[in-house]
Design a protein around this motif. Sequence first.
Motif, PDB file in Angstrom:
ATOM      1  N   THR A 128       0.846  -1.197   0.070  1.00  0.00           N
ATOM      2  CA  THR A 128      -0.073   0.126   0.008  1.00  0.00           C
ATOM      3  C   THR A 128       0.952   1.229  -0.096  1.00  0.00           C
ATOM      4  OG1 THR A 128      -1.704  -1.175   1.073  1.00  0.00           O
ATOM      5  CG2 THR A 128      -1.968   1.261   1.231  1.00  0.00           C
ATOM      6  N   GLU A 129       2.119   1.140   0.878  1.00  0.00           N
ATOM      7  CA  GLU A 129       2.943   2.440   0.856  1.00  0.00           C
ATOM      8  C   GLU A 129       3.631   2.580  -0.582  1.00  0.00           C
ATOM      9  OE1 GLU A 129       5.675   1.379   3.553  1.00  0.00           O
ATOM     10  OE2 GLU A 129       4.386   1.749   5.355  1.00  0.00           O
ATOM     11  N   ARG A 130       3.858   1.539  -1.255  1.00  0.00           N
ATOM     12  CA  ARG A 130       4.237   1.520  -2.732  1.00  0.00           C
ATOM     13  C   ARG A 130       3.129   2.304  -3.595  1.00  0.00           C
ATOM     14  NH1 ARG A 130       6.243  -4.579  -2.718  1.00  0.00           N
ATOM     15  NH2 ARG A 130       7.965  -4.257  -1.060  1.00  0.00           N
ATOM     16  N   MET A 131       1.790   1.956  -3.350  1.00  0.00           N
ATOM     17  CA  MET A 131       0.944   2.587  -4.261  1.00  0.00           C
ATOM     18  C   MET A 131       0.589   4.038  -3.856  1.00  0.00           C
ATOM     19  SD  MET A 131      -2.294  -0.066  -4.682  1.00  0.00           S
ATOM     20  CE  MET A 131      -2.592  -0.215  -3.122  1.00  0.00           C
ATOM     21  N   GLN A 132       0.931   4.354  -2.771  1.00  0.00           N
ATOM     22  CA  GLN A 132       0.605   5.984  -2.228  1.00  0.00           C
ATOM     23  C   GLN A 132       1.735   6.607  -2.731  1.00  0.00           C
ATOM     24  OE1 GLN A 132       0.605   4.877   1.892  1.00  0.00           O
ATOM     25  NE2 GLN A 132      -1.751   5.117   2.178  1.00  0.00           N
ATOM     26  N   GLU A 133       2.959   6.180  -2.752  1.00  0.00           N
ATOM     27  CA  GLU A 133       4.128   6.892  -3.487  1.00  0.00           C
ATOM     28  C   GLU A 133       3.899   6.963  -4.893  1.00  0.00           C
ATOM     29  OE1 GLU A 133       7.784   9.001  -3.481  1.00  0.00           O
ATOM     30  OE2 GLU A 133       6.559   8.308  -1.750  1.00  0.00           O
ATOM     31  N   PHE A 134       3.304   6.083  -5.374  1.00  0.00           N
ATOM     32  CA  PHE A 134       3.054   6.003  -7.004  1.00  0.00           C
ATOM     33  C   PHE A 134       1.846   7.207  -6.958  1.00  0.00           C
ATOM     34  CE2 PHE A 134      -0.416   4.886 -10.010  1.00  0.00           C
ATOM     35  CZ  PHE A 134       0.341   5.055 -11.423  1.00  0.00           C
ATOM     36  N   LEU A 135       0.953   7.207  -6.357  1.00  0.00           N
ATOM     37  CA  LEU A 135      -0.042   8.225  -6.695  1.00  0.00           C
ATOM     38  C   LEU A 135       0.593   9.751  -6.555  1.00  0.00           C
ATOM     39  CD1 LEU A 135      -3.061   6.286  -4.886  1.00  0.00           C
ATOM     40  CD2 LEU A 135      -2.719   6.876  -7.252  1.00  0.00           C
ATOM     41  N   LYS A 136       1.309   9.775  -5.660  1.00  0.00           N
ATOM     42  CA  LYS A 136       2.062  11.168  -5.306  1.00  0.00           C
ATOM     43  C   LYS A 136       2.739  11.802  -6.568  1.00  0.00           C
ATOM     44  CE  LYS A 136       2.932  10.653  -0.333  1.00  0.00           C
ATOM     45  NZ  LYS A 136       3.971  10.565   0.536  1.00  0.00           N
ATOM     46  N   TRP A 137       3.538  10.740  -7.202  1.00  0.00           N
ATOM     47  CA  TRP A 137       4.099  10.853  -8.490  1.00  0.00           C
ATOM     48  C   TRP A 137       3.214  11.423  -9.606  1.00  0.00           C
ATOM     49  CZ3 TRP A 137       7.581   5.906  -8.331  1.00  0.00           C
ATOM     50  CH2 TRP A 137       8.466   6.075  -7.329  1.00  0.00           C
TER      51      TRP A 137
END
Length: 219
Positions: free
Chosen positions: A195-204
């Motif tokens: 989930t943390e990886r997806m959250q980082e992706f969504l920031k990008w």
Amino acid sequence: MSATDSSVDESLVNSVTEHVKSYMANYDGSHDFNHIERVLGLAKYIHAHSPENPARDQQVVVLSALLHDVGDKKYLKPGEDSSTLVYELLLSLGAPEQLARRVQTVCLGVSYSSEIKDPARVQDLITSHPELAVVQDADRLDAIGSIGIGRVFTFTGARTTRSMADSIEHFHDKLLKLESMMKTDVGRELAKARTERMQEFLKWWDEEAAFSSGSSPLA
């Protein structure tokens, strides 16, 4: 701590594997046999690293992971009955009727939409079929993280006419919620990192998409 194991009929597993490969050959890349292999690997890992209680049948875990997308309503073929497809297949391959019924029940319980409609029913199913917790977590783990990101856009391109921006809504509507819906401690631990990886992706994504509105976040 190792979960309760039972003997696995490797001949049956091999027959099921070959059938699933053939059955899913026409599925798009978001739900192809590679997805099944990942879910199977995750299910075995969760099963092996979870407490012995409640006791689980390893053969039910393996077969349910292999068969959980057979009869998926998104891909159901004319004349197929999703409520009995797995059961009938297993019987045709020589599986005992009790095993076939148990695996069919687990497969029908994996669905996210079914749980949203009736979460109490899924909890009851997990009490009587603890293998469901393992397979459900494994399937949902493959929907999130970096692989989950790839699967979202693969499905969108293959099955819909939605834009990439529309696909981003799927993260907020469903994928970011899956961590809180995990049933096993192992699943929750793995889901947190994904989930943390997806959250980082969504920031990008938000940073890069901002240029289309003329308001660069870098200005």
